[in-house]
Design a protein around this motif. Structure first.
Motif, mmCIF file in Angstrom:
data_model
loop_
_atom_site.group_PDB
_atom_site.id
_atom_site.type_symbol
_atom_site.label_atom_id
_atom_site.label_comp_id
_atom_site.label_asym_id
_atom_site.label_seq_id
_atom_site.Cartn_x
_atom_site.Cartn_y
_atom_site.Cartn_z
ATOM 1 N N ASN A 242 0.834 -1.194 0.000
ATOM 2 C CA ASN A 242 0.000 0.000 0.000
ATOM 3 C C ASN A 242 0.869 1.244 0.000
ATOM 4 O O ASN A 242 1.924 1.261 0.607
ATOM 5 C CB ASN A 242 -0.897 0.026 1.225
ATOM 6 N N VAL A 243 0.380 2.283 -0.641
ATOM 7 C CA VAL A 243 1.067 3.569 -0.655
ATOM 8 C C VAL A 243 0.131 4.596 -0.045
ATOM 9 O O VAL A 243 -1.030 4.697 -0.425
ATOM 10 C CB VAL A 243 1.445 3.988 -2.091
ATOM 11 N N TYR A 244 0.625 5.341 0.938
ATOM 12 C CA TYR A 244 -0.144 6.395 1.593
ATOM 13 C C TYR A 244 0.580 7.713 1.382
ATOM 14 O O TYR A 244 1.790 7.782 1.557
ATOM 15 C CB TYR A 244 -0.242 6.152 3.099
ATOM 16 N N VAL A 245 -0.166 8.757 1.022
ATOM 17 C CA VAL A 245 0.411 10.089 0.825
ATOM 18 C C VAL A 245 -0.574 11.108 1.360
ATOM 19 O O VAL A 245 -1.780 11.004 1.106
ATOM 20 C CB VAL A 245 0.682 10.379 -0.672
ATOM 21 N N THR A 246 -0.071 12.089 2.093
ATOM 22 C CA THR A 246 -0.922 13.195 2.511
ATOM 23 C C THR A 246 -0.083 14.454 2.674
ATOM 24 O O THR A 246 1.086 14.385 3.024
ATOM 25 C CB THR A 246 -1.671 12.896 3.832
ATOM 26 N N THR A 247 -0.692 15.566 2.377
ATOM 27 C CA THR A 247 -0.111 16.879 2.681
ATOM 28 C C THR A 247 -1.063 17.654 3.576
ATOM 29 O O THR A 247 -0.821 18.812 3.865
ATOM 30 C CB THR A 247 0.167 17.677 1.386
ATOM 31 N N ASN A 248 -2.145 16.998 4.005
ATOM 32 C CA ASN A 248 -3.138 17.624 4.853
ATOM 33 C C ASN A 248 -2.705 17.532 6.317
ATOM 34 O O ASN A 248 -2.642 16.435 6.868
ATOM 35 C CB ASN A 248 -4.487 16.928 4.656
ATOM 36 N N PRO A 249 -2.408 18.662 6.967
ATOM 37 C CA PRO A 249 -1.975 18.621 8.370
ATOM 38 C C PRO A 249 -2.983 17.980 9.314
ATOM 39 O O PRO A 249 -2.611 17.480 10.366
ATOM 40 C CB PRO A 249 -1.769 20.094 8.730
ATOM 41 N N ALA A 250 -4.256 17.928 8.942
ATOM 42 C CA ALA A 250 -5.265 17.295 9.790
ATOM 43 C C ALA A 250 -5.168 15.763 9.744
ATOM 44 O O ALA A 250 -5.773 15.083 10.559
ATOM 45 C CB ALA A 250 -6.658 17.741 9.361
ATOM 46 N N SER A 251 -4.391 15.214 8.807
ATOM 47 C CA SER A 251 -4.270 13.763 8.645
ATOM 48 C C SER A 251 -3.235 13.127 9.562
ATOM 49 O O SER A 251 -3.149 11.913 9.639
ATOM 50 C CB SER A 251 -3.896 13.417 7.204
ATOM 51 N N PHE A 252 -2.406 13.934 10.219
ATOM 52 C CA PHE A 252 -1.344 13.369 11.037
ATOM 53 C C PHE A 252 -1.058 14.257 12.239
ATOM 54 O O PHE A 252 -1.418 15.420 12.260
ATOM 55 C CB PHE A 252 -0.064 13.164 10.223
ATOM 56 N N THR A 253 -0.457 13.657 13.243
ATOM 57 C CA THR A 253 0.008 14.418 14.404
ATOM 58 C C THR A 253 1.456 14.052 14.674
ATOM 59 O O THR A 253 1.893 12.930 14.394
ATOM 60 C CB THR A 253 -0.828 14.130 15.673
ATOM 61 N N PHE A 254 2.190 15.009 15.197
ATOM 62 C CA PHE A 254 3.590 14.819 15.545
ATOM 63 C C PHE A 254 3.790 15.241 16.983
ATOM 64 O O PHE A 254 3.128 16.144 17.474
ATOM 65 C CB PHE A 254 4.487 15.704 14.676
ATOM 66 N N SER A 255 4.709 14.603 17.633
ATOM 67 C CA SER A 255 5.119 15.037 18.956
ATOM 68 C C SER A 255 6.591 14.710 19.099
ATOM 69 O O SER A 255 7.124 13.867 18.389
ATOM 70 C CB SER A 255 4.294 14.329 20.041
ATOM 71 N N GLY A 256 7.232 15.399 20.001
ATOM 72 C CA GLY A 256 8.608 15.025 20.251
ATOM 73 C C GLY A 256 9.523 16.161 20.583
ATOM 74 O O GLY A 256 9.163 17.337 20.568
ATOM 75 N N ASN A 257 10.724 15.737 20.899
ATOM 76 C CA ASN A 257 11.841 16.631 21.168
ATOM 77 C C ASN A 257 13.060 15.960 20.543
ATOM 78 O O ASN A 257 12.907 15.035 19.766
ATOM 79 C CB ASN A 257 11.975 16.869 22.681
ATOM 80 N N LEU A 258 14.239 16.386 20.875
ATOM 81 C CA LEU A 258 15.407 15.814 20.213
ATOM 82 C C LEU A 258 15.700 14.367 20.599
ATOM 83 O O LEU A 258 16.461 13.691 19.928
ATOM 84 C CB LEU A 258 16.638 16.685 20.468
ATOM 85 N N THR A 259 15.091 13.844 21.657
ATOM 86 C CA THR A 259 15.340 12.451 22.046
ATOM 87 C C THR A 259 14.264 11.495 21.561
ATOM 88 O O THR A 259 14.426 10.284 21.668
ATOM 89 C CB THR A 259 15.455 12.305 23.581
ATOM 90 N N PHE A 260 13.165 12.013 21.032
ATOM 91 C CA PHE A 260 12.042 11.174 20.644
ATOM 92 C C PHE A 260 11.178 11.915 19.631
ATOM 93 O O PHE A 260 10.859 13.078 19.834
ATOM 94 C CB PHE A 260 11.198 10.866 21.885
ATOM 95 N N VAL A 261 10.806 11.246 18.548
ATOM 96 C CA VAL A 261 9.827 11.787 17.610
ATOM 97 C C VAL A 261 8.748 10.726 17.422
ATOM 98 O O VAL A 261 9.057 9.564 17.145
ATOM 99 C CB VAL A 261 10.450 12.144 16.244
ATOM 100 N N GLY A 262 7.490 11.118 17.595
ATOM 101 C CA GLY A 262 6.367 10.227 17.384
ATOM 102 C C GLY A 262 5.423 10.809 16.353
ATOM 103 O O GLY A 262 5.141 12.008 16.366
ATOM 104 N N ILE A 263 4.962 9.975 15.437
ATOM 105 C CA ILE A 263 4.085 10.405 14.359
ATOM 106 C C ILE A 263 2.893 9.458 14.302
ATOM 107 O O ILE A 263 3.065 8.242 14.278
ATOM 108 C CB ILE A 263 4.817 10.387 13.004
ATOM 109 N N SER A 264 1.694 10.016 14.292
ATOM 110 C CA SER A 264 0.479 9.242 14.128
ATOM 111 C C SER A 264 -0.122 9.629 12.788
ATOM 112 O O SER A 264 -0.434 10.795 12.551
ATOM 113 C CB SER A 264 -0.498 9.560 15.269
#
Length: 113
Positions: free
Chosen positions: A1-23
């Protein structure tokens, strides 16, 4: 499967320099280094299940690994004035159990701090 989005409402990010999490698309993608080291531009190779090595883990959409192998490359990582990541650009390849088919992704993320 291929997923592509440029819509900021489609994903969330969190983190700092020791951890990056993406939903995104029902997946949770996490980038970490050993011993809470800071992420920096460069290439990282991980060892499955080891606290001594960098890791990229992926779960969700029926994907869950008891161990994993893979690598990632950070092309850009930037924080705002309070240490929250506001730009992140990376690629990764990850294999569940170190033998399942690979998942490969490119992530480019500017988002509001």
């Amino acid at each position: 499967n291929v997923y592509v989005t440029t819509n900021p409402a489609s994903f969330t990010f969190s983190g700092n320099l020791t951890f990056v999490g993406i939903s995104v698309f029902g997946f949770w993608i996490q980038f970490t280094l050993s011993y809470q080291s800071n992420l920096a531009v460069g290439s990282y190779t991980n060892v499955p299940g080891s606290v001594f090595a960098p890791a990229v883990s992926v779960s969700g959409n029926s994907r869950g690994c008891s161990s994993y192998c893979g690598n990632f490359q950070v092309m850009e990582v930037h924080t705002n004035g309070v240490g929250v990541i506001d730009r992140f650009w990376a690629t990764f390849t990850q294999n569940c159990e170190c033998l399942m088919p690979s998942m490969s992704t490119i992530i480019t993320a500017p988002w509001p701090p």
